[in-house]
Write a protein that holds these residues in place. Structure first.
Motif, mmCIF file in Angstrom:
data_model
loop_
_atom_site.group_PDB
_atom_site.id
_atom_site.type_symbol
_atom_site.label_atom_id
_atom_site.label_comp_id
_atom_site.label_asym_id
_atom_site.label_seq_id
_atom_site.Cartn_x
_atom_site.Cartn_y
_atom_site.Cartn_z
ATOM 1 N N SER A 77 -15.395 27.775 15.438
ATOM 2 C CA SER A 77 -13.988 27.948 15.776
ATOM 3 C C SER A 77 -13.627 27.184 17.051
ATOM 4 N N LYS A 78 -14.473 27.289 18.066
ATOM 5 C CA LYS A 78 -14.227 26.584 19.331
ATOM 6 C C LYS A 78 -14.247 25.072 19.129
ATOM 7 N N GLU A 82 -11.151 23.925 17.291
ATOM 8 C CA GLU A 82 -10.001 23.945 18.199
ATOM 9 C C GLU A 82 -9.998 22.705 19.105
ATOM 10 N N GLU A 83 -11.169 22.354 19.634
ATOM 11 C CA GLU A 83 -11.281 21.163 20.491
ATOM 12 C C GLU A 83 -10.957 19.890 19.705
ATOM 13 N N ALA A 125 -9.126 19.661 17.005
ATOM 14 C CA ALA A 125 -7.699 19.671 16.656
ATOM 15 C C ALA A 125 -6.863 19.165 17.826
ATOM 16 N N LYS A 126 -7.204 19.597 19.037
ATOM 17 C CA LYS A 126 -6.461 19.123 20.218
ATOM 18 C C LYS A 126 -6.640 17.618 20.396
#
Length: 106
Positions: free
Chosen positions: A24-25, A28-29, A31-32
């Protein structure tokens, strides 16, 4: 990932060695970085299996396309409630898994 520059598919490596929180982390990274257009070429190549979704386009069915050299793609369908006889309901959810023909037969 859907970005202003179009669809971008980064690769998460060594998924089998990570737990859900780590995945998940990392997602998220990535995606940013994708939104900021800062992904490197190495973060975009070398994938073997993709998980896709319909996003906001709606519809009941879809067939994801396998991009070479990947071997498969999984497309979960959004769940929807269906009314059954006598007012009961169930959640109807489907999956579509496409494989490259040559992967199966060698």
């Amino acid at each position: 990932m859907d970005t202003e520059a179009g669809l971008i598919v980064p690769v998460i490596r060594d998924v089998n060695k990570k737990n859900l929180l780590d995945l998940s982390k990392e997602l998220e990274e990535l995606a940013k970085k994708a939104r900021d257009r800062k992904l490197s070429a190495e973060e975009l190549k070398g994938g073997t299996f993709t998980i896709s979704n319909q996003g906001g386009i709606g519809g009941a069915h879809f067939t994801p396309i396998v991009n070479r050299p990947e071997v498969a793609i999984l497309g979960p369908r959004p769940g929807r409630d269906e009314k059954l006889l006598f007012g009961t309901a169930k959640l109807n959810r489907g999956l579509c898994c496409r494989l490259r023909f040559r992967t199966i037969i060698g």
